[in-house]
Design an enzyme around this catalytic site. Structure first.
Site, short mmCIF file in Angstrom:
data_model
loop_
_atom_site.label_atom_id
_atom_site.label_comp_id
_atom_site.label_asym_id
_atom_site.label_seq_id
_atom_site.Cartn_x
_atom_site.Cartn_y
_atom_site.Cartn_z
N GLN A 92 70.35 27.25 100.96
CA GLN A 92 69.12 26.52 100.69
C GLN A 92 69.39 25.07 100.27
O GLN A 92 68.48 24.37 99.84
CB GLN A 92 68.31 27.23 99.61
CG GLN A 92 67.88 28.63 100.00
CD GLN A 92 67.25 29.40 98.85
OE1 GLN A 92 66.89 28.84 97.82
NE2 GLN A 92 67.12 30.71 99.02
N HIS A 162 68.11 28.91 95.29
CA HIS A 162 67.26 28.69 94.12
C HIS A 162 67.63 27.41 93.38
O HIS A 162 67.91 27.40 92.19
CB HIS A 162 67.30 29.89 93.18
CG HIS A 162 66.55 31.07 93.67
ND1 HIS A 162 66.10 32.07 92.86
CD2 HIS A 162 66.16 31.43 94.93
CE1 HIS A 162 65.47 33.00 93.56
NE2 HIS A 162 65.51 32.62 94.84
N GLU A 260 53.44 32.17 91.20
CA GLU A 260 52.70 31.63 90.07
C GLU A 260 52.30 30.18 90.30
O GLU A 260 53.00 29.42 90.96
CB GLU A 260 53.55 31.68 88.79
CG GLU A 260 54.00 33.05 88.37
CD GLU A 260 54.92 33.02 87.16
OE1 GLU A 260 55.27 34.10 86.67
OE2 GLU A 260 55.30 31.91 86.71
N TYR A 270 58.09 30.32 80.00
CA TYR A 270 57.20 30.90 81.01
C TYR A 270 57.60 32.32 81.43
O TYR A 270 57.02 32.88 82.36
CB TYR A 270 57.10 29.94 82.20
CG TYR A 270 56.22 28.77 81.80
CD1 TYR A 270 54.88 28.74 82.10
CD2 TYR A 270 56.73 27.76 80.99
CE1 TYR A 270 54.06 27.72 81.66
CE2 TYR A 270 55.92 26.72 80.53
CZ TYR A 270 54.58 26.71 80.88
OH TYR A 270 53.76 25.71 80.42
N TYR A 281 62.66 43.38 94.77
CA TYR A 281 62.76 43.60 96.20
C TYR A 281 63.20 45.04 96.46
O TYR A 281 64.05 45.59 95.78
CB TYR A 281 63.79 42.64 96.81
CG TYR A 281 63.37 41.20 96.83
CD1 TYR A 281 62.21 40.80 97.49
CD2 TYR A 281 64.14 40.24 96.20
CE1 TYR A 281 61.83 39.48 97.52
CE2 TYR A 281 63.77 38.89 96.24
CZ TYR A 281 62.61 38.52 96.89
OH TYR A 281 62.24 37.21 96.93
#
Length: 393
Positions: A92, A162, A260, A270, A281
């Site tokens: 990513q 991520h 979210e 949070y 998953y």
């Protein structure tokens, strides 16, 4: 109440009737008031969109190639900008977000870098456009100069996912940046997103030169990084400022559902992964407890809990243009999995989901922004991708 709350109707079109509203090729729409156009195409996985600089141009990053491009929507052309940093493109990674400072002097980039052992992290840097006042004799610039590193998230990790990496300027002139949790799976209190001694799973708050503001919530705390403004996040890839309140809003991927929309508060936890509305998953088992069951965490203002097929929300923007007065203050969020632009109506603390845009084009939406013409610009995530413009017909 953060769970899904729907707008019962938008004009004469209900939520259940969205399939034919904005589909078809560019320029076609069954909504007579909305034109959908491809302004440029042939981009390689565009990731970030921004409007700014000396003339308020549109800028786009390409994740895999590491290219920054200036887009001329009216001419349908792009200009590649030299002088961007070297990036790590595995997984990513790559060149990620882009924004301009409020004065239009510095362009800010977030990107992935690797160390000498191949571990990676998210970095923030900035540069100026070459030429007098940022432009050359032809009125353009194709080169960044004075590029400098501002902040490198710690630690480097042997993983290539991520990274988070959205960036935005708040109303006080400080810069906010998201960092993802780097895919750690130990879902408990020892997870990196609950450990403030690292930058993972956080929103950072920095001065424009990358220095730490002295009033950050954890400055002077030996058990926390000074740059952290909020923590307990999984992987936030949307960030924008409410045009009226100045509050920082963020979109965040859940594990399996649990997506979210958050309003970021100073020093807030949070919850990820000790409090979450998603599930794992494969097994579909809950992750932690509900936000409602813990008083020490902040619940989302809106979300898609386990079983509700969240959009995988990426880049987002509050609408503050003049082209669509009825959209003023609404929030538009790119949906990667649901392949549509999520439309959220924000009324104080109440958030309602309205009719999505581009719902049946079957394209992953990576980012959205408002152009200086008031149109909504949309970056499609694909190897041969367009930038799409939504404007009044």
């Amino acid at each position: 109440m953060w769970r899904r709350s729907y707008l019962s109707a938008v004009g004469a079109v209900g939520i259940g009737a969205v399939g034919g509203c904005l589909g078809g090729p560019a320029g076609e729409s069954s909504r007579g008031d909305l034109a959908v156009e491809t302004v440029v195409d042939g981009l390689t996985h565009p990731w970030g969109l921004a409007v700014g600089g000396p003339d308020g141009a549109l800028w786009v990053t390409e994740r895999d190639t590491g290219r920054l491009r200036r887009v001329d929507p009216d001419a349908g052309t792009t200009t590649a900008i030299d002088g961007t940093p070297t990036v790590d493109t595995a997984g990513q990674g790559g060149l990620l977000d882009v924004t301009w400072d409020p004065d239009g002097e510095w362009i800010y980039l977030t990107y992935v870098v690797a160390n000498e052992t191949g571990e990676t992290t998210t970095r923030l840097g900035r540069g100026r456009l070459a030429g007098d006042g940022g432009w050359n004799a032809e009125g353009n610039s194709d080169r960044l100069i004075e590029f400098e590193r501002l902040y490198t998230a710690e630690p480097f990790i042997d993983d290539n996912g991520h990274y988070g990496s959205r960036v935005a300027f708040g109303p006080e002139g400080y810069l906010y940046m998201t960092v993802g949790d780097r895919q750690f799976k130990n879902f408990g209190p020892d997870h990196v997103a609950q450990d403030r001694t690292n930058d993972l799973g956080t929103t950072l708050r920095l001065r424009p030169d990358g220095a730490i503001p002295s009033d950050n919530p954890f400055v002077g705390d030996a058990e926390a990084r000074d740059a952290i403004y909020s923590y307990g996040h999984r992987n936030a890839q949307g960030l924008d400022v409410h045009p009226e309140t100045g509050a920082i809003w963020e979109s965040e991927f859940g594990e399996s559902d649990g997506d979210e929309i958050n309003r970021i508060e100073r020093g807030g936890n949070y919850g990820w992964p000790v409090a979450d509305e998603g599930c794992t998953y494969g097994t579909g088992q809950p992750i932690g407890v509900s936000h409602d069951d813990r008083e020490d965490v902040i619940a989302p203002v809106f979300g898609w809990p386990c079983g509700e097929d969240g959009p995988a929300p990426s880049g987002m923007t509050f609408y503050d243009g003049d082209a669509f007065p009825e959209w003023q203050g609404d929030l538009f969020v790119g949906g990667l999995v649901t392949q549509r632009v999520v439309h959220l109506v924000v009324d104080g603390d109440e958030v309602r989901e309205a009719e999505p845009l581009l719902a049946d084009r079957q394209q992953r939406i990576r980012d959205v922004t408002v152009g200086r013409d008031g149109a909504l610009y949309v970056a499609i995530d694909a190897g041969d991708a367009p930038i799409v413009r939504l404007r009044p017909a």
